[in-house]
Motif scaffolding. Structure first.
Motif, PDB file in Angstrom:
ATOM      1  N   ASN A  38       0.847  -1.343  -0.133  1.00  0.00           N
ATOM      2  CA  ASN A  38      -0.101  -0.092   0.111  1.00  0.00           C
ATOM      3  C   ASN A  38       0.951   1.104  -0.221  1.00  0.00           C
ATOM      4  N   PRO A  39       0.138   2.391  -0.513  1.00  0.00           N
ATOM      5  CA  PRO A  39       1.259   3.464  -0.078  1.00  0.00           C
ATOM      6  C   PRO A  39       1.745   3.779   0.993  1.00  0.00           C
ATOM      7  N   GLY A  40       3.126   4.023   1.067  1.00  0.00           N
ATOM      8  CA  GLY A  40       3.785   4.070   2.316  1.00  0.00           C
ATOM      9  C   GLY A  40       4.366   2.986   2.734  1.00  0.00           C
ATOM     10  N   ASP A  41       4.211   1.711   2.067  1.00  0.00           N
ATOM     11  CA  ASP A  41       5.116   0.891   2.702  1.00  0.00           C
ATOM     12  C   ASP A  41       6.168   0.514   1.499  1.00  0.00           C
ATOM     13  N   SER A  42       7.202   0.416   2.097  1.00  0.00           N
ATOM     14  CA  SER A  42       8.693   0.416   1.543  1.00  0.00           C
ATOM     15  C   SER A  42       9.008  -0.858   1.074  1.00  0.00           C
ATOM     16  N   PHE A  43       9.531  -1.074  -0.087  1.00  0.00           N
ATOM     17  CA  PHE A  43       9.912  -2.309  -0.095  1.00  0.00           C
ATOM     18  C   PHE A  43      11.338  -2.365  -1.201  1.00  0.00           C
ATOM     19  N   GLU A  44      12.123  -3.216  -1.222  1.00  0.00           N
ATOM     20  CA  GLU A  44      13.422  -3.184  -1.786  1.00  0.00           C
ATOM     21  C   GLU A  44      13.147  -3.763  -3.250  1.00  0.00           C
ATOM     22  N   ALA A  45      13.674  -2.968  -4.322  1.00  0.00           N
ATOM     23  CA  ALA A  45      13.652  -3.507  -5.687  1.00  0.00           C
ATOM     24  C   ALA A  45      14.814  -4.510  -5.888  1.00  0.00           C
ATOM     25  N   TRP A  46      14.700  -5.703  -5.913  1.00  0.00           N
ATOM     26  CA  TRP A  46      15.825  -6.606  -6.149  1.00  0.00           C
ATOM     27  C   TRP A  46      16.356  -6.658  -7.414  1.00  0.00           C
ATOM     28  N   CYS A  47      15.281  -6.855  -8.446  1.00  0.00           N
ATOM     29  CA  CYS A  47      15.808  -6.640  -9.939  1.00  0.00           C
ATOM     30  C   CYS A  47      14.636  -6.256 -10.712  1.00  0.00           C
ATOM     31  N   GLN A  48      14.794  -5.954 -11.886  1.00  0.00           N
ATOM     32  CA  GLN A  48      13.429  -5.923 -12.834  1.00  0.00           C
ATOM     33  C   GLN A  48      13.577  -6.645 -14.175  1.00  0.00           C
ATOM     34  N   LYS A  49      12.421  -6.821 -14.913  1.00  0.00           N
ATOM     35  CA  LYS A  49      12.631  -7.192 -16.416  1.00  0.00           C
ATOM     36  C   LYS A  49      11.298  -7.103 -16.872  1.00  0.00           C
ATOM     37  N   GLU A  50      11.340  -7.209 -18.290  1.00  0.00           N
ATOM     38  CA  GLU A  50      10.171  -7.122 -18.969  1.00  0.00           C
ATOM     39  C   GLU A  50       9.354  -8.250 -18.715  1.00  0.00           C
ATOM     40  N   TYR A  55       7.427  -3.605 -17.727  1.00  0.00           N
ATOM     41  CA  TYR A  55       8.431  -3.945 -16.850  1.00  0.00           C
ATOM     42  C   TYR A  55       7.642  -4.576 -15.468  1.00  0.00           C
ATOM     43  N   TRP A  56       8.208  -5.406 -14.738  1.00  0.00           N
ATOM     44  CA  TRP A  56       8.009  -6.286 -13.620  1.00  0.00           C
ATOM     45  C   TRP A  56       8.989  -6.065 -12.791  1.00  0.00           C
ATOM     46  N   VAL A  57       9.133  -5.699 -11.369  1.00  0.00           N
ATOM     47  CA  VAL A  57       9.954  -5.466 -10.361  1.00  0.00           C
ATOM     48  C   VAL A  57       9.794  -6.613  -9.524  1.00  0.00           C
ATOM     49  N   TYR A  58      11.057  -7.336  -9.224  1.00  0.00           N
ATOM     50  CA  TYR A  58      10.868  -8.333  -8.040  1.00  0.00           C
ATOM     51  C   TYR A  58      11.348  -7.530  -6.650  1.00  0.00           C
ATOM     52  N   VAL A  59      10.367  -7.396  -5.921  1.00  0.00           N
ATOM     53  CA  VAL A  59      10.487  -6.844  -4.542  1.00  0.00           C
ATOM     54  C   VAL A  59      10.488  -7.685  -3.339  1.00  0.00           C
ATOM     55  N   ILE A  60      11.084  -7.153  -2.350  1.00  0.00           N
ATOM     56  CA  ILE A  60      11.461  -7.679  -0.951  1.00  0.00           C
ATOM     57  C   ILE A  60      10.754  -6.675   0.015  1.00  0.00           C
ATOM     58  N   THR A  61      10.013  -7.349   0.831  1.00  0.00           N
ATOM     59  CA  THR A  61       9.331  -6.544   1.841  1.00  0.00           C
ATOM     60  C   THR A  61       9.600  -7.543   3.152  1.00  0.00           C
ATOM     61  N   PRO A  62       9.421  -7.042   4.299  1.00  0.00           N
ATOM     62  CA  PRO A  62       9.901  -7.674   5.736  1.00  0.00           C
ATOM     63  C   PRO A  62       8.897  -9.048   5.615  1.00  0.00           C
ATOM     64  N   GLY A  63       7.661  -8.888   4.990  1.00  0.00           N
ATOM     65  CA  GLY A  63       6.937 -10.280   5.323  1.00  0.00           C
ATOM     66  C   GLY A  63       6.917 -11.017   4.164  1.00  0.00           C
ATOM     67  N   PHE A  64       7.113 -10.619   2.794  1.00  0.00           N
ATOM     68  CA  PHE A  64       6.950 -11.693   1.899  1.00  0.00           C
ATOM     69  C   PHE A  64       7.776 -10.874   0.496  1.00  0.00           C
ATOM     70  N   GLU A  65       8.002 -11.532  -0.682  1.00  0.00           N
ATOM     71  CA  GLU A  65       8.624 -11.178  -1.697  1.00  0.00           C
ATOM     72  C   GLU A  65       8.197 -11.945  -2.856  1.00  0.00           C
ATOM     73  N   GLY A  66       8.275 -11.082  -4.049  1.00  0.00           N
ATOM     74  CA  GLY A  66       7.733 -11.622  -5.414  1.00  0.00           C
ATOM     75  C   GLY A  66       7.442 -10.555  -6.382  1.00  0.00           C
TER      76      GLY A  66
END
Length: 148
Positions: free
Chosen positions: A94-106, A116-127
């Motif tokens: 949600n807005p305000g939730d920070s996530f790490e952008a691990w990598c990106q690809k088409e 483009y899609w971004v593989y994201v990592i949050t404290p509780g899940f990733e995808g």
């Protein structure tokens, strides 16, 4: 609160990096299903010793954005992210939730004009998250490596 989230993401990444890095290129632990950045691309922020860059930490502008994966076939999802290829929602940001952008690809699906899609990592899940929903004005994210 932001510092706590950042520290949690950093701790998760440190665990993954310790378990999966062999040398200079960032690698993901095999069991995580996480795609690897291309060889020669800058690794996760924690590998860029001493940098205090926040460029790989992003938020979303939309509410309840699904972070997707394919629990039965992670390789299919990682090869070309899309809703049909990544049918499982691991969580939402949600807005305000920070996530790490691990990598990106088409991906194989364009969302809102952004391919483009971004593989994201949050404290509780990733995808995978459709790049369209990242709170950044350009389709391609800065200082974020391309996924293999």
């Amino acid at each position: 609160m932001k510092r706590i989230r950042y520290a949690s993401v950093a701790a998760l990444l440190a665990l993954g990096i310790t378990a999966g890095t062999a040398g200079g290129a960032a690698a993901a632990p095999a069991e995580s299903g996480r795609p690897a950045p291309r060889a020669g691309e800058p690794g996760p922020r924690e590998e860029r010793q001493g940098e205090e860059s926040g460029q790989r930490t992003f938020t979303t502008w939309a509410a309840k954005v699904n972070v997707r994966h394919n629990e039965a076939d992670p390789a299919r999802c990682n090869a070309s992210p899309s809703v049909p290829r990544c049918p499982d929602a691991r969580g939402q940001v949600n807005p305000g939730d920070s996530f790490e952008a691990w990598c990106q690809k088409e991906g194989s699906q364009t969302v809102g004009g952004n391919p483009y899609w971004v593989y994201v990592i949050t404290p509780g899940f990733e995808g995978w998250l459709a790049g369209y929903y990242v709170g950044h004005p350009d389709d391609v994210l800065p200082d974020t490596p391309w996924c293999v």
